[in-house]
Design an enzyme around this catalytic site. Sequence first.
Site, short mmCIF file in Angstrom:
data_model
loop_
_atom_site.label_atom_id
_atom_site.label_comp_id
_atom_site.label_asym_id
_atom_site.label_seq_id
_atom_site.Cartn_x
_atom_site.Cartn_y
_atom_site.Cartn_z
NE ARG A 263 39.03 -4.22 34.02
CZ ARG A 263 38.90 -5.21 34.91
NH1 ARG A 263 39.20 -6.45 34.56
NH2 ARG A 263 38.46 -4.97 36.13
CG ASP B 2 45.35 -7.62 43.02
OD1 ASP B 2 44.83 -8.66 42.57
OD2 ASP B 2 45.44 -6.56 42.36
CG HIS C 189 40.14 -1.89 40.05
ND1 HIS C 189 38.97 -1.51 39.42
CD2 HIS C 189 40.10 -3.25 40.13
CE1 HIS C 189 38.27 -2.60 39.12
NE2 HIS C 189 38.92 -3.65 39.55
CD GLN D 113 37.72 -4.98 43.64
OE1 GLN D 113 37.49 -5.40 42.51
NE2 GLN D 113 37.13 -5.51 44.73
N1 NVA Z 1 45.76 -5.86 39.86
C1 NVA Z 1 44.95 -6.72 39.05
C2 NVA Z 1 43.50 -6.53 39.39
C3 NVA Z 1 42.55 -7.40 38.62
C4 NVA Z 1 41.12 -7.12 38.97
C5 NVA Z 1 45.20 -6.43 37.58
O1 NVA Z 1 45.33 -5.25 37.23
O2 NVA Z 1 45.30 -7.37 36.79
N1 CP Z 2 38.05 -7.53 40.58
C1 CP Z 2 37.85 -7.35 39.26
O1 CP Z 2 37.88 -6.22 38.76
O2 CP Z 2 37.57 -8.49 38.59
P1 CP Z 2 37.49 -8.68 37.00
O3 CP Z 2 38.89 -8.54 36.47
O4 CP Z 2 36.93 -10.04 36.82
O5 CP Z 2 36.60 -7.61 36.43
#
Ligand code: NVA
Ligand code: CP
Length: 310
Positions: free
Chosen positions: A105, A221, A132, A135
Amino acid sequence: MNAPRHYLQFNDFSRAEYDYLFSRTRWIKERFKRYEPHHPLFDRTLVMIFEKASTRTRLSFEAGMQQLGGSAIYLNTRDSQLGRGEPVEDAAQVISRMSDIVMIRTFEQSIIERFAEYSRVPVINGLTNEYHPCQILADIYTFIEHRGSIKGKTVAWVGDSNNVCNTWLQAAEVLDFHVHVSTPPGYEVEPERAGLYGTDHYAHFDDPMDACRGADLVTTDVWTSMGFEAENEERMRDFADWQVDEDMMKVANPGALFMHCLPAHRGEEVSAEVIDGPQSVVWDEAENRLHVQKALMEYLLIGKIEGDCA
Ligand code: NVA
Ligand code: CP
């Protein structure tokens, strides 16, 4: 040594591969629910590298690897050399000599691409600024569980054209469905950044109500993704009319589902009535991260398994 297969964005896999992964996920999930052990990755090691926070991704990968018979190691930028300027290419060579599969990540997609280029083992994208994929793998599996095939269906995306939105758009091209996107002015989809081949699987709507009309799934989101915190105040103002509420759900198809990747902010991108209401499947969606990623790791390490395997 053969080059390993990676999962860096949704369109890295074909429709046939997704068909396999979804049916394999179902098999793995059913076995898990019956408490039947399934250890195809006995003795294998997953390294998880986090440059951003996580609850679901860490938990689902770590638990998933253990349940498949392997083990998982957590690294973050704060207390590894990654945060002290070690080149990504060097880290990739070292980490991939000591493990069997890596999940990352991070910030820019280019970081995970550089890592993958120098990795001897499969690399999985656990979220970047751009994508992502794990997801959306879980989201589409959840849709299939509740409503059957997503082919030809309409997904309404309300809010920021972020990593999750981009991945929905790629998925629409691979799996042949439609995405109706509504973003505030200035936050529109950038097709090149989203990694799209065409524009015929999505349409932009200025009014979020129009995006939701006739949709089979409404999803959103956070207004401010990780890494964009400096823009938070401005985004709060710009996105104020892009909250998924009951009026939006009413114009969607009867039986439309609501999804959110979580974490959610009730009263911002979604009202409490919607996320805690009868059309919401967010808890199934979160749980399915575990099951789809187990199928994904098994596929990347062993390949397609015909028939059952204990
Ligand atoms: N769009 C959000 C998703 C978190 C799982 C982010 O990147 O913070
Ligand atoms: N949806 C998701 O990726 O959640 P986290 O940021 O908690 O991993």
